[in-house]
Design an enzyme around this catalytic site. Structure first.
Site, PDB file in Angstrom:
ATOM      1  N   GLN A  93       0.916  -1.279  -0.083  1.00  0.00           N
ATOM      2  CA  GLN A  93       0.272   0.848  -0.045  1.00  0.00           C
ATOM      3  C   GLN A  93       0.865   1.293   0.487  1.00  0.00           C
ATOM      4  O   GLN A  93       0.243   2.484  -0.112  1.00  0.00           O
ATOM      5  CB  GLN A  93      -0.801   0.166   1.454  1.00  0.00           C
ATOM      6  CG  GLN A  93      -1.731  -1.209   1.331  1.00  0.00           C
ATOM      7  CD  GLN A  93      -2.642  -1.140   2.560  1.00  0.00           C
ATOM      8  OE1 GLN A  93      -3.803  -0.503   2.984  1.00  0.00           O
ATOM      9  NE2 GLN A  93      -1.362  -2.194   3.685  1.00  0.00           N
ATOM     10  N   HIS A 111      -1.346   1.474  -3.681  1.00  0.00           N
ATOM     11  CA  HIS A 111      -2.136   2.696  -4.529  1.00  0.00           C
ATOM     12  C   HIS A 111      -0.449   3.754  -4.844  1.00  0.00           C
ATOM     13  O   HIS A 111      -1.317   5.022  -4.436  1.00  0.00           O
ATOM     14  CB  HIS A 111      -1.642   2.916  -2.712  1.00  0.00           C
ATOM     15  CG  HIS A 111      -3.435   2.528  -1.384  1.00  0.00           C
ATOM     16  ND1 HIS A 111      -3.017   2.332  -0.634  1.00  0.00           N
ATOM     17  CD2 HIS A 111      -4.024   1.774  -2.004  1.00  0.00           C
ATOM     18  CE1 HIS A 111      -3.963   1.056  -0.390  1.00  0.00           C
ATOM     19  NE2 HIS A 111      -4.665   1.496  -0.960  1.00  0.00           N
ATOM     20  N   CYS A 119      -0.746  11.747 -17.008  1.00  0.00           N
ATOM     21  CA  CYS A 119      -1.216  13.293 -17.504  1.00  0.00           C
ATOM     22  C   CYS A 119      -3.052  12.848 -17.390  1.00  0.00           C
ATOM     23  O   CYS A 119      -3.913  11.788 -17.902  1.00  0.00           O
ATOM     24  CB  CYS A 119      -0.852  12.672 -19.021  1.00  0.00           C
ATOM     25  SG  CYS A 119      -1.922  14.071 -19.324  1.00  0.00           S
ATOM     26  N   CYS A 138       3.617  17.276 -20.297  1.00  0.00           N
ATOM     27  CA  CYS A 138       3.291  15.802 -20.493  1.00  0.00           C
ATOM     28  C   CYS A 138       4.345  14.977 -21.116  1.00  0.00           C
ATOM     29  O   CYS A 138       4.463  15.105 -22.395  1.00  0.00           O
ATOM     30  CB  CYS A 138       2.096  15.050 -20.583  1.00  0.00           C
ATOM     31  SG  CYS A 138       1.451  13.413 -21.203  1.00  0.00           S
ATOM     32  N   SER A 180      -2.814  -1.224   9.277  1.00  0.00           N
ATOM     33  CA  SER A 180      -3.448  -0.957  10.252  1.00  0.00           C
ATOM     34  C   SER A 180      -4.444  -1.805  10.038  1.00  0.00           C
ATOM     35  O   SER A 180      -6.185  -2.225  10.981  1.00  0.00           O
ATOM     36  CB  SER A 180      -3.151   0.158  10.690  1.00  0.00           C
ATOM     37  OG  SER A 180      -4.426   1.228  10.215  1.00  0.00           O
ATOM     38  N   LEU A 204       3.105  -4.169  14.886  1.00  0.00           N
ATOM     39  CA  LEU A 204       3.897  -2.959  15.923  1.00  0.00           C
ATOM     40  C   LEU A 204       2.696  -3.944  16.836  1.00  0.00           C
ATOM     41  O   LEU A 204       3.166  -3.948  18.158  1.00  0.00           O
ATOM     42  CB  LEU A 204       3.987  -2.059  16.459  1.00  0.00           C
ATOM     43  CG  LEU A 204       4.881  -1.484  16.954  1.00  0.00           C
ATOM     44  CD1 LEU A 204       6.619  -2.089  17.088  1.00  0.00           C
ATOM     45  CD2 LEU A 204       4.905   0.756  16.904  1.00  0.00           C
ATOM     46  N   ALA A 221       9.138  -4.298  12.517  1.00  0.00           N
ATOM     47  CA  ALA A 221       9.437  -4.929  11.087  1.00  0.00           C
ATOM     48  C   ALA A 221      10.698  -5.511  11.059  1.00  0.00           C
ATOM     49  O   ALA A 221      11.239  -6.469  10.544  1.00  0.00           O
ATOM     50  CB  ALA A 221       8.667  -4.800  10.070  1.00  0.00           C
TER      51      ALA A 221
HETATM   52  N1  APR Z   1       6.958  -2.728  12.614  1.00  0.00           N
HETATM   53  C1  APR Z   1       5.991  -3.051  12.605  1.00  0.00           C
HETATM   54  N2  APR Z   1       5.052  -2.060  12.401  1.00  0.00           N
HETATM   55  C2  APR Z   1       4.553  -0.834  12.475  1.00  0.00           C
HETATM   56  C3  APR Z   1       5.869  -0.002  12.902  1.00  0.00           C
HETATM   57  C4  APR Z   1       7.230  -1.098  12.870  1.00  0.00           C
HETATM   58  N3  APR Z   1       8.290  -0.318  12.948  1.00  0.00           N
HETATM   59  N4  APR Z   1       5.622   0.938  12.747  1.00  0.00           N
HETATM   60  C5  APR Z   1       4.135   1.102  13.198  1.00  0.00           C
HETATM   61  N5  APR Z   1       3.780  -0.155  12.530  1.00  0.00           N
HETATM   62  C6  APR Z   1       2.104  -0.759  12.526  1.00  0.00           C
HETATM   63  C7  APR Z   1       1.240   0.322  13.545  1.00  0.00           C
HETATM   64  O1  APR Z   1       0.514  -0.200  14.785  1.00  0.00           O
HETATM   65  C8  APR Z   1       0.130   0.165  12.385  1.00  0.00           C
HETATM   66  O2  APR Z   1      -0.814  -0.772  12.797  1.00  0.00           O
HETATM   67  O3  APR Z   1       1.726  -0.381  11.233  1.00  0.00           O
HETATM   68  C9  APR Z   1       0.769   0.108  11.064  1.00  0.00           C
HETATM   69  C10 APR Z   1       0.607   1.308   9.866  1.00  0.00           C
HETATM   70  O4  APR Z   1      -0.556   1.370  10.413  1.00  0.00           O
HETATM   71  P1  APR Z   1      -1.114   3.513   9.132  1.00  0.00           P
HETATM   72  O5  APR Z   1      -0.224   4.123   9.229  1.00  0.00           O
HETATM   73  O6  APR Z   1      -2.773   3.167   9.228  1.00  0.00           O
HETATM   74  O7  APR Z   1      -0.678   2.157   7.706  1.00  0.00           O
HETATM   75  P2  APR Z   1      -1.585   1.766   6.565  1.00  0.00           P
HETATM   76  O8  APR Z   1      -2.149   0.659   7.292  1.00  0.00           O
HETATM   77  O9  APR Z   1       0.049   1.801   5.421  1.00  0.00           O
HETATM   78  O10 APR Z   1      -2.543   2.503   5.692  1.00  0.00           O
HETATM   79  C11 APR Z   1      -2.896   2.817   4.284  1.00  0.00           C
HETATM   80  O11 APR Z   1      -4.251   4.119   4.359  1.00  0.00           O
HETATM   81  O12 APR Z   1      -4.051   6.599   4.420  1.00  0.00           O
HETATM   82  C12 APR Z   1      -3.999   5.410   3.946  1.00  0.00           C
HETATM   83  O13 APR Z   1      -3.135   5.285   1.636  1.00  0.00           O
HETATM   84  C13 APR Z   1      -3.170   5.095   2.938  1.00  0.00           C
HETATM   85  O14 APR Z   1      -1.641   2.982   1.833  1.00  0.00           O
HETATM   86  C14 APR Z   1      -1.791   3.778   2.788  1.00  0.00           C
HETATM   87  C15 APR Z   1      -3.831   3.546   3.865  1.00  0.00           C
END
Ligand code: APR
Length: 234
Positions: A93, A111, A119, A138, A180, A204, A221
Site C-alpha cells: 500500500q 496505491h 497525465c 506530459c 493497521s 507492532l 518489522a
Molecule cells: N514495525 C511494524 N509495524 C509498525 C511499525 C514497525 N516499526 N511502526 C508502526 N507499525 C504499525 C502500526 O502499529 C500500524 O498498525 O504499522 C501500522 C501502520 O498503519 P497505518 O498508519 O494506518 O498505515 P497503513 O495501514 O499502511 O495505511 C493504509 O491508508 O492513508 C491510507 O493510502 C494510505 O496506504 C495507506 C492506507
C-alpha cells in the site's frame, strides 16, 4: 508452520514496514499525516480545490525519498523472493520505492507510486523523480500543467485488483506486515484466501483485523520480518 517447496506466498505491506526507514505512518497518535489532514491532501476533491497544496505535499514526499533507505525488513522480503522455491508476490500500500530499491521485483504498488506522474489529458503514466510543477509537460502528449501524482487517493480505485485477487485465491500463505487494517480493500485480503490457507500478521501492535489471522506476531518489522524469512528458508 512448514510450507512445502513450490508453495506460493502473498505478502501485503503497509506504512509500518517503512517506519524504521524514517517515513511516518498514516495513523500515528496525532491523527495527522505529515502535519496534514488526509482529506486536505489525499482526495480528488482536494486536488480540484487546491492543486498547488496537493502538488506541494507530494513533491515534498517525493523529495523525502532521497533521504531514506530500505531497511532490514524490505531487504528480507527481497531475499525471500530470490531464494524461495515458489512464487512470492509483494503487494504494497506504500507509495515509497523502498521495496523496489531493496530488490523486490514481483511487486504491486496498489496505491500508486510517488515516483510516477499521470497525465490528466492522455492518461499516460511516466517515471517522475522531481517536483511536478505548473509548467511541467506530459512527455507523451506535451500538454503543460496537466500532470498529477500517480497516487490512488481516497475514493479512487486501487490498482491491479484482479491480479491481486487471483494471487490471493491461489496462495498457500498470506502475510500482512505493518498495516493497521483500516483501509479497504487491502484490509479484506486476509478474508479472500481459500479456506485452510495459512495467514500471519506481523505488526507492532494489534490491527483492526488481527482476529481474522491464524497467527499474529507483534514487534518491529526490522526484527520480525528477517527472523520470519529465515524460518521460511531454513
Ligand atoms: N514495525 C511494524 N509495524 C509498525 C511499525 C514497525 N516499526 N511502526 C508502526 N507499525 C504499525 C502500526 O502499529 C500500524 O498498525 O504499522 C501500522 C501502520 O498503519 P497505518 O498508519 O494506518 O498505515 P497503513 O495501514 O499502511 O495505511 C493504509 O491508508 O492513508 C491510507 O493510502 C494510505 O496506504 C495507506 C492506507
Amino acid at each position: 508452520m512448514k510450507l512445502a517447496p513450490g508453495s506460493s506466498i502473498v505478502i501485503l505491506t503497509g506504512a509500518g514496514i517503512s517506519a524504521e526507514s524514517g517515513l511516518r505512518t498514516f495513523r500515528a497518535a496525532d491523527g495527522l499525516w505529515e502535519d496534514h489532514r488526509v482529506e486536505d491532501v489525499a482526495t480528488p476533491e482536494a486536488f480540484v480545490r487546491d492543486p498547488q497544496l496537493v502538488q506541494r505535499f507530494y513533491n515534498e514526499r517525493r523529495q523525502q525519498l532521497k533521504n531514506v533507505q530500505p531497511n532490514a525488513a524490505h531487504h528480507a522480503l527481497a531475499r525471500l523472493e530470490r531464494e524461495w522455491p515458489g512464487d512470492v508476490l509483494v503487494v504494497t500500500q506504500n507509495v515509497d520505492d523502498l521495496h523496489d530499491r531493496a530488490g523486490s521485483r514481483n511487486l504491486i504498488h496498489m496505491h500508486g507510486e510517488l515516483l510516477k506522474a499521470r497525465c490528466l489529458v492522455c492518461g499516460h503514466v511516466c517515471s517522475w523523480s522531481d517536483d511536478i510543477l505548473a509548467e511541467s509537460a506530459c512527455p507523451s502528449c506535451a500538454r503543460i500543467g496537466r500532470l498529477r501524482p500517480h497516487i490512488v487517493w481516497f475514493g479512487e480505485m486501487p490498482l491491479e485488483l484482479d491480479r491481486i485477487g487471483d494471487a490471493l485465491e491461489r496462495c498457500h500463505l498470506f502475510a500482512a506486515i505493518g498495516t493497521s487494517g483500516n483501509v479497504y480493500p487491502a484490509a479484506g485480503f486476509v478474508s479472500m484466501v481459500a479456506p485452510g490457507t495459512h495467514t500471519l500478521e506481523l505488526n507492532l501492535d494489534a490491527s483492526m483485523v488481527s482476529s481474522v489471522f491464524t497467527k499474529c506476531r507483534q514487534g518491529r518489522a526490522t526484527e520480525l520480518v528477517p527472523a520470519w524469512v529465515e524460518e521460511l528458508l531454513k
